[in-house]
Design a protein around this motif. Structure first.
Motif: not given
Lengths: 419, 303
Positions: A117-126
C-alpha cells in the motif's frame, strides 16, 4: 580410518549448520548490486543501518556502472546464479529472467500488505510479470517535455500547448524565431520511441496496448499507424536539429542546455544531463520548465496518461527472506524520502514526495501521481527483441526509409516472432 | 649391443616427446578450451531459439540460418563488410605502400618523424578513435562544420554520421585513416629486409627508379604484401569497435557490419541462438577465405 570418520562427521555437522542458517531466524547473507554510483554512500548507509538492527544479516554491496552492470548481469544470469537483490528496470528484461526461473516470487510480501500500500498500483505493476511480483521500484518518473520558457515567450507562448495541433503550430513559430524547435537525440533511438509511444497512447489510449497483450490487437492497428504519420508530419516540418539521426543523448541535451534548442522530450533525468552537457555546466536554470505531452484531438487517451519508468530492485531466485525484508526497508517512506531529497529521483513511496525540494522534480512527481494509466517505456516493457524492433522502426520513420505502415508491420513481425 | 642403441634411441625419443608435450601442451589445451570448443558450441547453439538463460531447449534446425539469409539488414551488413575489404585493398594498402616507399628507405630527412606520425592513429584505441571522430563530425560544434562555417557561412550543416546514406563512407575514411599506419609499418619492415646491393647493382646496370621499384622492390616485397592483404581482409570481416563507437552501425543500419549485427540481434536482444548462427556464418566466411588464400599462395609459390 578413525580420522576420516571424524572429518565426515564434521562435514555433516557443517552441512546441518548451513541448512539451519537458511531459515529465517539464523544468519543470512544478502548480495546486493546497484548502479547508483552517485549515491553509493547512501546505499551503504542503508545497509549499515539495516544490519545494525538485524545483526544476523550481512549485506555485501557491489556498485557497478550502468553498462558494466548490464554486461556482468548477462554473465551471472547465464550461469543461473543471480545476486539476491539487483538493479532492475522491470518490464521485459525482468520478464525474461522471471520466465527462466531466475527470480524469486515475492507476491505474498507485497500483495494486499502494508508494503504493497505504500506505492501506487501502476508503479508496483512495472515489477510484476504474469500477476507475480519479482521486485520493487524506488524511483518512477515520467517522460515530459523539458522546455525553455524564454524561447516560448519569444514565439508568443506563455504556457505549453495542451493539444497536438497547437503544439505543431508552436514549433513552426519557434522555428521562425531562429532557434531549433526540438532537440531529438535519435542516434540513441529510444528518445524517438518516446514520441511514437506517447502519440500512440494519446490516440489509442490504454486499450490499444492492452489489446496487443491480449492478442486482440496488433501494432498495425490505427493508433500506431497514426502515431507514425504524425511523426512523418513533424519530420516534414524540419523542426529537429541538423543531423539528429546521429545525435546521442548528450548532444540533444547540450542543445537545450546551451539554449540553442527550445525543448526535448525526456525522462526525469533530462535537467541533470542538460546541465552536465552544457558549456556552462548548469544549463538554462530558471528558464527551464516541464509539461506533459499534449493530447491528440479525437484520441482515446487522456492527457494525464504517462509514459515513464525508473529504477528498482529485482529479487534473485536464491535470495533469503532477509533480502526481501531489506528491499522493504529500502523502499520505505523514510528512506525513499532521504534519496528524494537529493533531487535525482522521483520517489515511489506515497508521502515521500514531501521531501522533494526541486520544483521541477515535484512537477514530474505530480504528473506521475495523476496518471490513471502508467505505461513503462516501450523498449523496457516488451522483451528486448520487440523493444529493439520498436526503436529501430521509429528511427526508420524519422529517417523516411520506412512508411508508418511498414514500420508498424516490422514491429508486429518482431512481436509475433518473439511471443 | 643393438639393444643398447635402441634403448638410447628410445630414451631420446621419449625426451623429445616430453619436450613437445611441455611446449605444445599448454597451448593445445588453451586453444582447445577457448577456441575450438566454443566454435562447436556456437554451432550447436545456432540450431536453437535460445535467450541465453538456462540450457537451450527450443530446437529449430536451420531456421535461424533461413531467417538470417533472408534478412535485408544482414545482407546490408555483409555488403558493408565486402566494401570495407575492397576499399582496404584498393585504397588503404596502396596508400600504405606508397608512404612506406617514400619514408621507409631513409632517404627523406624527416623519415623517422613521418613514420611515427603516420603510425600514431593505429596506437589509439578503437573506442577513443570513434569518440574523437564523432567530435570531428559533430554537426553543431564539430571541427569540420566549424571550418565550413568559417569559410562559407551560408552553406548547409554537414552531418556525416547523422545520414544513413553517408555514415558508412564517413566511417570508412576513419578506418583507412586508422589502419594504414599499421600496414605501412609492416611494409617498412619488409623494405628494410631488401639488401641494398640488389638496388645498387641494378642502378649500375642503368635501371631507373621506376624500374628498381617494379623489378626489385615489389617482387621482393610480395610476401609482405600477401600478409597485409590477408590481415586486412580478415580484419575487415571482423570489424566492430570503431563502428560501434561511431553510432552502433546506425542510423537505419547505414553502417551495419556482420559483427555489429551479431551484437545487436544476438546479445542485446537476448537471441543468443540467432546470434550464434551469425557467428557461424562469419566464421565460415573467414575460414573459407583463409584456406583458399593459403592454397592459392602455396600453389603460386610452388609453380
Amino acid at each position: 580410518m578413525k580420522r576420516y570418520v571424524a572429518i565426515a562427521a564434521v562435514c555433516v555437522a557443517g552441512f546441518l549448520f548451513a541448512a539451519c542458517s537458511a531459515g529465517s531466524t539464523g544468519p543470512a547473507k544478502v548480495s546486493f548490486w546497484h548502479i547508483d554510483v552517485q549515491h553509493k554512500d547512501f546505499w551503504q548507509g542503508l545497509a549499515n543501518k539495516y544490519t545494525a538492527a538485524h545483526p544476523n544479516v550481512t549485506i555485501t554491496i557491489t556498485v557497478l556502472d550502468n553498462e558494466a552492470f548490464k554486461a556482468k548481469a548477462a554473465t551471472v544470469m547465464q550461469s543461473g546464479n543471480p545476486p539476491d537483490l539487483f538493479q532492475s528496470w522491470g518490464g521485459g528484461v525482468m520478464a525474461e529472467y522471471a520466465s527462466a526461473g531466475l527470480l524469486r516470487d515475492i507476491t505474498k510480501w507485497v500483495k494486499g500488505t502494508d508494503w504493497g500500500k505504500t506505492m501506487a498500483p501502476g508503479v508496483i505493476a512495472v515489477y510484476s510479470y504474469k500477476g507475480k511480483q519479482y521486485g520493487m521500484p524506488y524511483d518512477m518518473g515520467a517522460v515530459t517535455f523539458w522546455y525553455n520558457k524564454d524561447m516560448l515567450a519569444k514565439a508568443g507562448y506563455t504556457s505549453f500547448p495542451n493539444t497536438w495541433d497547437d503544439f505543431v503550430a508552436m514549433l513552426t513559430k519557434l522555428k521562425s524565431t531562429g532557434v531549433t524547435p526540438v532537440a531529438l537525440s535519435e542516434g540513441d533511438k529510444w528518445p524517438g520511441m518516446f514520441w511514437w509511444a506517447y502519440l500512440a497512447m494519446r490516440i489509442g489510449g490504454e486499450p490499444a496496448f492492452d489489446n496487443i497483450l491480449s492478442g486482440q490487437g496488433k501494432f498495425t492497428d490505427p493508433p500506431f499507424i497514426q502515431a507514425g504519420q504524425k511523426l512523418v508530419q513533424l519530420s516534414g516540418l524540419k523542426v529537429f536539429e541538423d543531423g539528429f539521426l546521429g545525435a546521442k543523448q548528450a548532444d540533444g541535451a547540450a542543445l537545450v542546455g546551451n539554449a540553442k534548442a527550445a525543448m526535448e522530450l525526456m525522462g526525469q533525468w533530462g535537467p541533470s544531463v542538460e546541465a552536465s552537457s552544457a558549456v556552462n555546466k548548469v544549463g538554462i536554470g530558471a528558464s527551464l520548465d516541464t509539461a506533459p505531452f499534449p493530447t491528440v484531438a479525437g484520441g482515446a487517451g487522456a492527457g494525464t496518461d504517462v509514459l515513464g519508468g525508473g529504477n528498482g530492485f529485482a529479487v534473485g531466485k536464491n535470495a533469503p527472506d532477509a533480502a526481501v525484508d531489506f528491499l522493504k526497508f529500502v523502499t520505505s517512506v523514510d528512506n525513499n524520502s532521504t534519496l528524494a531529497a537529493t533531487g535525482s529521483i522521483v520517489p515511489t513511496a506515497i508521502g515521500a514526495d514531501a521531501a522533494i525540494t526541486d520544483p521541477l522534480m515535484k512537477a514530474v512527481k505530480g504528473i506521475v501521481d495523476k496518471a490513471g494509466y502508467f505505461q513503462l517505456y516501450l523498449d523496457q516493457f516488451y522483451t528486448p527483441a520487440v523493444g529493439g524492433a520498436i526503436n529501430d522502426a521509429v528511427q526508420q520513420i524519422f529517417a523516411g526509409t520506412q512508411t508508418p505502415d511498414q514500420a508498424a508491420a516490422a514491429i508486429q513481425a518482431a512481436y509475433d516472432a518473439n511471443k | 649391443m643393438t639393444k643398447q642403441i635402441s634403448a638410447g634411441f628410445r630414451k631420446k625419443r621419449r625426451a623429445t616427446f616430453f619436450l613437445l608435450l611441455l611446449l605444445i601442451g599448454p597451448v593445445f589445451v588453451v586453444f582447445t578450451v577457448f577456441v575450438i570448443l566454443p566454435v562447436f558450441q556456437a554451432a550447436a547453439y545456432s540450431l536453437y531459439r535460445w535467450n541465453g538463460l538456462g540450457p537451450p531447449t527450443d530446437f529449430r534446425g536451420l531456421q535461424n540460418f533461413v531467417v538470417l539469409v533472408k534478412d535485408t539488414i544482414f545482407q546490408k551488413a555483409l555488403t558493408h563488410n565486402i566494401l570495407i575489404v575492397v576499399f582496404s585493398l584498393v585504397v588503404e594498402l596502396p596508400i600504405a605502400l606508397s608512404l612506406a616507399i617514400i619514408v621507409g628507405r631513409g632517404r627523406l630527412k624527416l623519415a623517422v618523424f613521418f613514420r611515427t606520425f603516420f603510425f600514431l592513429p593505429f596506437v589509439l584505441s578503437e573506442v577513443i578513435t570513434g569518440v574523437l571522430w564523432q567530435f570531428i563530425y559533430q554537426p553543431q560544434y564539430g571541427l569540420i562544420n566549424s571550418l565550413v562555417k568559417t569559410f562559407s557561412p551560408a552553406s548547409h550543416v554537414i552531418a556525416p554520421l547523422g545520414d544513413p546514406s553517408t555514415v558508412f563512407w564517413a566511417i570508412l575514411i576513419v578506418i583507412i585513416w586508422k589502419y594504414f599506419g599499421l600496414h605501412m609499418t609492416i611494409y617498412i619492415a619488409g623494405l628494410q629486409g631488401i639488401p641494398s646491393e640488389l638496388e645498387e647493382a641494378a642502378r649500375i646496370d642503368g635501371a631507373s627508379s621506376a624500374q628498381v621499384l617494379r623489378f626489385i622492390v615489389l617482387p621482393l616485397l610480395a610476401t609482405t604484401i600477401q600478409i597485409t592483404v590477408f590481415f586486412s581482409i580478415i580484419g575487415s570481416f571482423q570489424i566492430f569497435d570503431l563502428i560501434w563507437a561511431m553510432g552502433q552501425g546506425d542510423p537505419v543500419n547505414g553502417a551495419e557490419t556482420m559483427v555489429t549485427y551479431l551484437y545487436k540481434f544476438g546479445f542485446q536482444r537476448f537471441n543468443l541462438g540467432y546470434g550464434s548462427s551469425v557467428a557461424v556464418v562469419i566464421f565460415v566466411i573467414c575460414l573459407t577465405f583463409s584456406i583458399v588464400y593459403q592454397r592459392l599462395l602455396l600453389r603460386e609459390r610452388q609453380g
